[in-house]
Design a protein around this motif. Sequence first.
Motif, PDB file in Angstrom:
ATOM      1  N   LYS A  94      -1.445  -0.058   8.459  1.00 57.47           N
ATOM      2  CA  LYS A  94      -2.178   0.971   7.729  1.00 57.47           C
ATOM      3  C   LYS A  94      -2.582   0.418   6.367  1.00 57.47           C
ATOM      4  O   LYS A  94      -1.831  -0.318   5.721  1.00 57.47           O
ATOM      5  CB  LYS A  94      -1.309   2.216   7.514  1.00 57.47           C
ATOM      6  N   ILE A  95      -3.754   0.806   5.906  1.00 54.30           N
ATOM      7  CA  ILE A  95      -4.246   0.367   4.605  1.00 54.30           C
ATOM      8  C   ILE A  95      -3.564   1.191   3.512  1.00 54.30           C
ATOM      9  O   ILE A  95      -3.653   2.418   3.499  1.00 54.30           O
ATOM     10  CB  ILE A  95      -5.781   0.517   4.518  1.00 54.30           C
ATOM     11  N   ASP A  96      -2.868   0.488   2.606  1.00 54.87           N
ATOM     12  CA  ASP A  96      -2.152   1.106   1.472  1.00 54.87           C
ATOM     13  C   ASP A  96      -2.972   1.087   0.192  1.00 54.87           C
ATOM     14  O   ASP A  96      -2.750   1.879  -0.698  1.00 54.87           O
ATOM     15  CB  ASP A  96      -0.931   0.268   1.101  1.00 54.87           C
ATOM     16  N   ARG A  97      -3.816   0.062   0.097  1.00 48.31           N
ATOM     17  CA  ARG A  97      -4.473  -0.210  -1.184  1.00 48.31           C
ATOM     18  C   ARG A  97      -5.839  -0.822  -0.918  1.00 48.31           C
ATOM     19  O   ARG A  97      -6.005  -1.648  -0.019  1.00 48.31           O
ATOM     20  CB  ARG A  97      -3.589  -1.200  -1.950  1.00 48.31           C
TER      21      ARG A  97
ATOM     22  N   GLU B 253     -10.201  -6.329  -1.871  1.00 47.88           N
ATOM     23  CA  GLU B 253      -8.899  -6.716  -1.337  1.00 47.88           C
ATOM     24  C   GLU B 253      -8.221  -5.484  -0.744  1.00 47.88           C
ATOM     25  O   GLU B 253      -8.126  -4.449  -1.400  1.00 47.88           O
ATOM     26  CB  GLU B 253      -8.035  -7.299  -2.454  1.00 47.88           C
ATOM     27  N   PHE B 254      -7.781  -5.634   0.489  1.00 44.78           N
ATOM     28  CA  PHE B 254      -7.086  -4.562   1.200  1.00 44.78           C
ATOM     29  C   PHE B 254      -5.620  -4.946   1.326  1.00 44.78           C
ATOM     30  O   PHE B 254      -5.303  -6.026   1.825  1.00 44.78           O
ATOM     31  CB  PHE B 254      -7.671  -4.369   2.605  1.00 44.78           C
ATOM     32  N   GLY B 255      -4.729  -4.069   0.891  1.00 45.89           N
ATOM     33  CA  GLY B 255      -3.302  -4.255   1.096  1.00 45.89           C
ATOM     34  C   GLY B 255      -2.871  -3.357   2.239  1.00 45.89           C
ATOM     35  O   GLY B 255      -3.228  -2.179   2.276  1.00 45.89           O
ATOM     36  N   LEU B 256      -2.135  -3.896   3.193  1.00 47.15           N
ATOM     37  CA  LEU B 256      -1.693  -3.126   4.350  1.00 47.15           C
ATOM     38  C   LEU B 256      -0.185  -3.225   4.511  1.00 47.15           C
ATOM     39  O   LEU B 256       0.429  -4.224   4.130  1.00 47.15           O
ATOM     40  CB  LEU B 256      -2.350  -3.638   5.641  1.00 47.15           C
ATOM     41  N   SER B 257       0.386  -2.194   5.097  1.00 52.07           N
ATOM     42  CA  SER B 257       1.804  -2.184   5.467  1.00 52.07           C
ATOM     43  C   SER B 257       1.914  -1.718   6.910  1.00 52.07           C
ATOM     44  O   SER B 257       1.080  -0.947   7.388  1.00 52.07           O
ATOM     45  CB  SER B 257       2.597  -1.216   4.592  1.00 52.07           C
ATOM     46  N   GLN B 258       2.960  -2.188   7.552  1.00 50.82           N
ATOM     47  CA  GLN B 258       3.184  -1.758   8.930  1.00 50.82           C
ATOM     48  C   GLN B 258       4.068  -0.511   8.905  1.00 50.82           C
ATOM     49  O   GLN B 258       5.126  -0.494   8.287  1.00 50.82           O
ATOM     50  CB  GLN B 258       3.826  -2.866   9.736  1.00 50.82           C
ATOM     51  N   MET B 259       3.595   0.545   9.572  1.00 45.25           N
ATOM     52  CA  MET B 259       4.302   1.820   9.627  1.00 45.25           C
ATOM     53  C   MET B 259       4.361   2.283  11.071  1.00 45.25           C
ATOM     54  O   MET B 259       3.317   2.441  11.700  1.00 45.25           O
ATOM     55  CB  MET B 259       3.570   2.868   8.781  1.00 45.25           C
ATOM     56  N   ASN B 260       5.561   2.461  11.562  1.00 42.43           N
ATOM     57  CA  ASN B 260       5.745   2.894  12.951  1.00 42.43           C
ATOM     58  C   ASN B 260       4.987   1.996  13.924  1.00 42.43           C
ATOM     59  O   ASN B 260       4.369   2.466  14.876  1.00 42.43           O
ATOM     60  CB  ASN B 260       5.322   4.352  13.139  1.00 42.43           C
ATOM     61  N   GLY B 261       5.000   0.687  13.649  1.00 47.31           N
ATOM     62  CA  GLY B 261       4.370  -0.273  14.537  1.00 47.31           C
ATOM     63  C   GLY B 261       2.868  -0.407  14.386  1.00 47.31           C
ATOM     64  O   GLY B 261       2.234  -1.155  15.127  1.00 47.31           O
ATOM     65  N   ARG B 262       2.272   0.307  13.424  1.00 49.81           N
ATOM     66  CA  ARG B 262       0.821   0.244  13.209  1.00 49.81           C
ATOM     67  C   ARG B 262       0.539  -0.220  11.786  1.00 49.81           C
ATOM     68  O   ARG B 262       1.187   0.211  10.847  1.00 49.81           O
ATOM     69  CB  ARG B 262       0.178   1.620  13.397  1.00 49.81           C
TER      70      ARG B 262
ATOM     71  N   SER C 122      -2.909   4.640   4.991  1.00 50.30           N
ATOM     72  CA  SER C 122      -1.507   5.052   4.993  1.00 50.30           C
ATOM     73  C   SER C 122      -1.387   6.481   4.459  1.00 50.30           C
ATOM     74  O   SER C 122      -2.230   6.931   3.663  1.00 50.30           O
ATOM     75  CB  SER C 122      -0.667   4.115   4.122  1.00 50.30           C
ATOM     76  N   PRO C 123      -0.343   7.185   4.852  1.00 51.47           N
ATOM     77  CA  PRO C 123      -0.105   8.523   4.297  1.00 51.47           C
ATOM     78  C   PRO C 123       0.031   8.487   2.771  1.00 51.47           C
ATOM     79  O   PRO C 123      -0.412   9.405   2.084  1.00 51.47           O
ATOM     80  CB  PRO C 123       1.201   8.963   4.955  1.00 51.47           C
ATOM     81  N   ARG C 124       0.620   7.409   2.247  1.00 58.48           N
ATOM     82  CA  ARG C 124       0.778   7.287   0.796  1.00 58.48           C
ATOM     83  C   ARG C 124      -0.577   7.233   0.103  1.00 58.48           C
ATOM     84  O   ARG C 124      -0.800   7.877  -0.919  1.00 58.48           O
ATOM     85  CB  ARG C 124       1.597   6.038   0.462  1.00 58.48           C
ATOM     86  N   LEU C 125      -1.526   6.495   0.676  1.00 58.93           N
ATOM     87  CA  LEU C 125      -2.859   6.407   0.085  1.00 58.93           C
ATOM     88  C   LEU C 125      -3.620   7.715   0.249  1.00 58.93           C
ATOM     89  O   LEU C 125      -4.236   8.199  -0.702  1.00 58.93           O
ATOM     90  CB  LEU C 125      -3.645   5.241   0.703  1.00 58.93           C
ATOM     91  N   THR C 126      -3.582   8.303   1.409  1.00 56.51           N
ATOM     92  CA  THR C 126      -4.333   9.547   1.625  1.00 56.51           C
ATOM     93  C   THR C 126      -3.786  10.690   0.769  1.00 56.51           C
ATOM     94  O   THR C 126      -4.545  11.559   0.360  1.00 56.51           O
ATOM     95  CB  THR C 126      -4.361   9.964   3.108  1.00 56.51           C
ATOM     96  N   ALA C 127      -2.487  10.661   0.474  1.00 55.20           N
ATOM     97  CA  ALA C 127      -1.891  11.715  -0.350  1.00 55.20           C
ATOM     98  C   ALA C 127      -2.426  11.683  -1.778  1.00 55.20           C
ATOM     99  O   ALA C 127      -2.436  12.718  -2.458  1.00 55.20           O
ATOM    100  CB  ALA C 127      -0.372  11.585  -0.355  1.00 55.20           C
ATOM    101  N   THR C 128      -2.886  10.534  -2.231  1.00 54.92           N
ATOM    102  CA  THR C 128      -3.376  10.411  -3.605  1.00 54.92           C
ATOM    103  C   THR C 128      -4.878  10.617  -3.717  1.00 54.92           C
ATOM    104  O   THR C 128      -5.413  10.655  -4.824  1.00 54.92           O
ATOM    105  CB  THR C 128      -3.029   9.021  -4.192  1.00 54.92           C
ATOM    106  N   LEU C 129      -5.568  10.738  -2.598  1.00 55.76           N
ATOM    107  CA  LEU C 129      -7.027  10.860  -2.634  1.00 55.76           C
ATOM    108  C   LEU C 129      -7.480  12.265  -2.993  1.00 55.76           C
ATOM    109  O   LEU C 129      -6.951  13.255  -2.489  1.00 55.76           O
ATOM    110  CB  LEU C 129      -7.627  10.483  -1.286  1.00 55.76           C
ATOM    111  N   THR C 130      -8.479  12.314  -3.848  1.00 55.28           N
ATOM    112  CA  THR C 130      -9.205  13.555  -4.108  1.00 55.28           C
ATOM    113  C   THR C 130     -10.561  13.396  -3.422  1.00 55.28           C
ATOM    114  O   THR C 130     -10.892  12.316  -2.919  1.00 55.28           O
ATOM    115  CB  THR C 130      -9.422  13.760  -5.617  1.00 55.28           C
ATOM    116  N   GLU C 131     -11.353  14.437  -3.443  1.00 59.15           N
ATOM    117  CA  GLU C 131     -12.677  14.329  -2.830  1.00 59.15           C
ATOM    118  C   GLU C 131     -13.497  13.229  -3.517  1.00 59.15           C
ATOM    119  O   GLU C 131     -14.150  12.429  -2.860  1.00 59.15           O
ATOM    120  CB  GLU C 131     -13.405  15.672  -2.923  1.00 59.15           C
ATOM    121  N   ASP C 132     -13.431  13.166  -4.847  1.00 60.00           N
ATOM    122  CA  ASP C 132     -14.182  12.140  -5.580  1.00 60.00           C
ATOM    123  C   ASP C 132     -13.642  10.745  -5.320  1.00 60.00           C
ATOM    124  O   ASP C 132     -14.406   9.807  -5.104  1.00 60.00           O
ATOM    125  CB  ASP C 132     -14.154  12.419  -7.087  1.00 60.00           C
TER     126      ASP C 132
END
Length: 113
Positions: free
Chosen positions: A106-109, A95-104, A40-50
Amino acid sequence: MTSADDLVIEDAYPASPEEVVLLFLETYPSNPPDGIKYLSPRLTATLTEDSALGLLPLRELPAGYNLQQGSTSIETQASVILVEIVYDSAAYWVEFGLSQMNGRWKIDRIDSV
């Protein structure tokens, strides 16, 4: 007239949360930039390289996966998928948490359990 050679075929995005998780697990270890499309965009926004390198328990290619449990709510557009990721040296529960975004889906957690 259009021929089959003139058509550009895009990879179809997976329809179910389980398919998203399995495709992420198959793609991410060997090609992280391609695997990120399942996040998800929310997850990718919090990612650093590490932190991006630590999304899965180990940095090596898994030997296999066992989908253990999944629950999906269409009402809340959320899903939780429990997977055993098997490496040569050990197995880990994730454990993978997913949400539906724009019909797709996406992995949130992604959490080790």
